[in-house]
Design a protein around this motif. Structure first.
Motif, PDB file in Angstrom:
ATOM      1  N   ILE A 174      11.024  10.734  57.142  1.00 31.41           N
ATOM      2  CA  ILE A 174      12.444  10.404  57.046  1.00 31.41           C
ATOM      3  C   ILE A 174      13.219  11.709  56.863  1.00 31.41           C
ATOM      4  CG2 ILE A 174      14.228   9.131  55.781  1.00 31.41           C
ATOM      5  CD1 ILE A 174      11.941   7.299  54.806  1.00 31.41           C
ATOM      6  N   ILE A 175      14.245  11.891  57.682  1.00 30.30           N
ATOM      7  CA  ILE A 175      15.048  13.103  57.644  1.00 30.30           C
ATOM      8  C   ILE A 175      16.488  12.721  57.332  1.00 30.30           C
ATOM      9  CG2 ILE A 175      15.839  15.096  58.975  1.00 30.30           C
ATOM     10  CD1 ILE A 175      13.275  14.799  60.664  1.00 30.30           C
ATOM     11  N   VAL A 176      17.037  13.301  56.268  1.00 33.50           N
ATOM     12  CA  VAL A 176      18.396  12.950  55.853  1.00 33.50           C
ATOM     13  C   VAL A 176      19.251  14.217  55.758  1.00 33.50           C
ATOM     14  CG1 VAL A 176      17.832  10.791  54.695  1.00 33.50           C
ATOM     15  CG2 VAL A 176      17.641  12.913  53.435  1.00 33.50           C
ATOM     16  N   ASP A 216      11.806   7.524  45.447  1.00 32.83           N
ATOM     17  CA  ASP A 216      10.933   6.357  45.497  1.00 32.83           C
ATOM     18  C   ASP A 216      10.305   6.199  46.882  1.00 32.83           C
ATOM     19  OD1 ASP A 216       9.872   3.817  44.362  1.00 32.83           O
ATOM     20  OD2 ASP A 216      11.176   2.908  45.866  1.00 32.83           O
ATOM     21  N   ILE A 217      11.113   6.393  47.918  1.00 27.65           N
ATOM     22  CA  ILE A 217      10.622   6.258  49.287  1.00 27.65           C
ATOM     23  C   ILE A 217       9.586   7.323  49.611  1.00 27.65           C
ATOM     24  CG2 ILE A 217      11.318   6.461  51.718  1.00 27.65           C
ATOM     25  CD1 ILE A 217      13.987   5.194  50.901  1.00 27.65           C
ATOM     26  N   SER A 218       9.734   8.514  49.042  1.00 25.37           N
ATOM     27  CA  SER A 218       8.886   9.649  49.401  1.00 25.37           C
ATOM     28  C   SER A 218       7.467   9.561  48.853  1.00 25.37           C
ATOM     29  CB  SER A 218       9.533  10.949  48.912  1.00 25.37           C
ATOM     30  OG  SER A 218       9.477  11.042  47.492  1.00 25.37           O
ATOM     31  N   LYS A 254       5.525   8.944  52.060  1.00 28.61           N
ATOM     32  CA  LYS A 254       6.087   9.446  53.300  1.00 28.61           C
ATOM     33  C   LYS A 254       6.474  10.922  53.133  1.00 28.61           C
ATOM     34  CE  LYS A 254       8.193   4.924  54.304  1.00 28.61           C
ATOM     35  NZ  LYS A 254       7.217   4.478  55.300  1.00 28.61           N
ATOM     36  N   ILE A 255       6.842  11.549  54.239  1.00 28.22           N
ATOM     37  CA  ILE A 255       7.492  12.851  54.194  1.00 28.22           C
ATOM     38  C   ILE A 255       8.994  12.613  54.248  1.00 28.22           C
ATOM     39  CG2 ILE A 255       7.866  15.036  55.394  1.00 28.22           C
ATOM     40  CD1 ILE A 255       5.078  14.759  56.598  1.00 28.22           C
ATOM     41  N   VAL A 256       9.717  13.113  53.266  1.00 29.72           N
ATOM     42  CA  VAL A 256      11.175  13.010  53.265  1.00 29.72           C
ATOM     43  C   VAL A 256      11.755  14.420  53.247  1.00 29.72           C
ATOM     44  CG1 VAL A 256      13.232  12.217  52.048  1.00 29.72           C
ATOM     45  CG2 VAL A 256      11.198  10.762  52.104  1.00 29.72           C
ATOM     46  N   ILE A 257      12.524  14.756  54.274  1.00 29.71           N
ATOM     47  CA  ILE A 257      13.193  16.050  54.343  1.00 29.71           C
ATOM     48  C   ILE A 257      14.653  15.848  53.961  1.00 29.71           C
ATOM     49  CG2 ILE A 257      13.864  17.981  55.819  1.00 29.71           C
ATOM     50  CD1 ILE A 257      11.429  17.393  57.539  1.00 29.71           C
ATOM     51  N   LEU A 258      15.055  16.517  52.904  1.00 33.08           N
ATOM     52  CA  LEU A 258      16.422  16.426  52.397  1.00 33.08           C
ATOM     53  C   LEU A 258      17.156  17.723  52.707  1.00 33.08           C
ATOM     54  CD1 LEU A 258      18.715  15.221  50.662  1.00 33.08           C
ATOM     55  CD2 LEU A 258      17.534  16.106  48.640  1.00 33.08           C
TER      56      LEU A 258
END
Length: 239
Positions: A153-155, A176-178, A181-185
């Protein structure tokens, strides 16, 4: 799960937007920090296959970036300027996006309701998009980004313009989502990175000038960080 970026460059005519970028991004929250125009959005748009690279190599979960159809199946994206048809209700918007994501009708309602509950918009199903606050729209944006259960997920600048309470709620949601997953902020707000991300990369003029643990930002030599300007605070110091 891992994103591997090797010697990535992007040219727009004579302008170099990304210059020999090398990064490895693993599961969890990863911060992408830099002033406006540093190259953050260009990098994110390449990772989401909305832009093509000029040179270099990228794999996302072992899939080469050139396989755009496969990449889009595993990547969710929340752009800074996310918007939906203003007269749609929250439920109608999510249902419409579910159709676009090719989710079967027999499953779609359950998935939509589960996602709205996850982002704390369950009670807003009949509210029109135009009546939502900025924070509510960002949370709706996250719901649409994870509708197809992506691995990445990329935000982009998700907390810009939000009040402190909404910023904290949104950052907690991303954390919580990360977990799986991979979350790029991507942001220019150091506090967002400091409070949520274990690892961070700093971009400036298309170059990576720092890549490592967030907690070590405060130990950077001032001579190596002044090119970012003096507008960002890093744990009591100037970057």
């Amino acid at each position: 799960m891992q994103i591997k970026i090797s010697n990535l460059s992007k040219q727009f005519g004579n302008k170099t937007a990304l210059d020999d970028v090398n990064l490895e991004i693993n599961s969890g929250m990863f911060g992408l920090l830099g002033r406006n125009g540093a190259g953050k959005t260009t990098l994110m748009r390449i990772l989401t296959t909305l832009l093509t690279k000029t040179s270099g190599d990228i794999t996302i979960c072992d899939i080469p970036i050139e396989k755009s159809r496969d990449i889009r199946k595993i990547v969710g994206y929340l752009p800074q300027d996310f918007s939906m048809y203003p007269n749609m209700t929250v439920y109608e918007a999510m249902d419409y996006l579910g159709v676009l994501s090719e989710i079967p009708s027999r499953k779609r309602k359950g998935i939509v309701l589960e996602l709205l509950d996850k982002v704390n918009l369950y009670d807003c199903q009949k509210v029109r998009i135009k009546a939502l606050s900025g924070g509510m729209k960002r949370r709706l944006g996250i719901a649409q980004a994870i509708m197809h259960d992506p691995k990445v997920i990329i935000v982009d600048e998700p907390t810009a313009g939000l009040d402190p309470e909404e910023r904290m709620r949104f950052k907690n949601l991303l954390s919580d989502i990360s977990k799986d997953k991979i979350v790029i902020l991507s942001t220019h707000i150091i506090e967002d990175i400091e409070e949520t991300c274990e690892n961070v990369a700093i971009l400036n003029n298309g170059k990576v000038i720092y890549n490592g643990k967030t907690e070590k930002l405060s130990t950077l030599d001032s001579k190596n960080t002044t090119i970012l300007g003096g507008y960002m605070k890093v744990m009591g110091g100037e970057v």
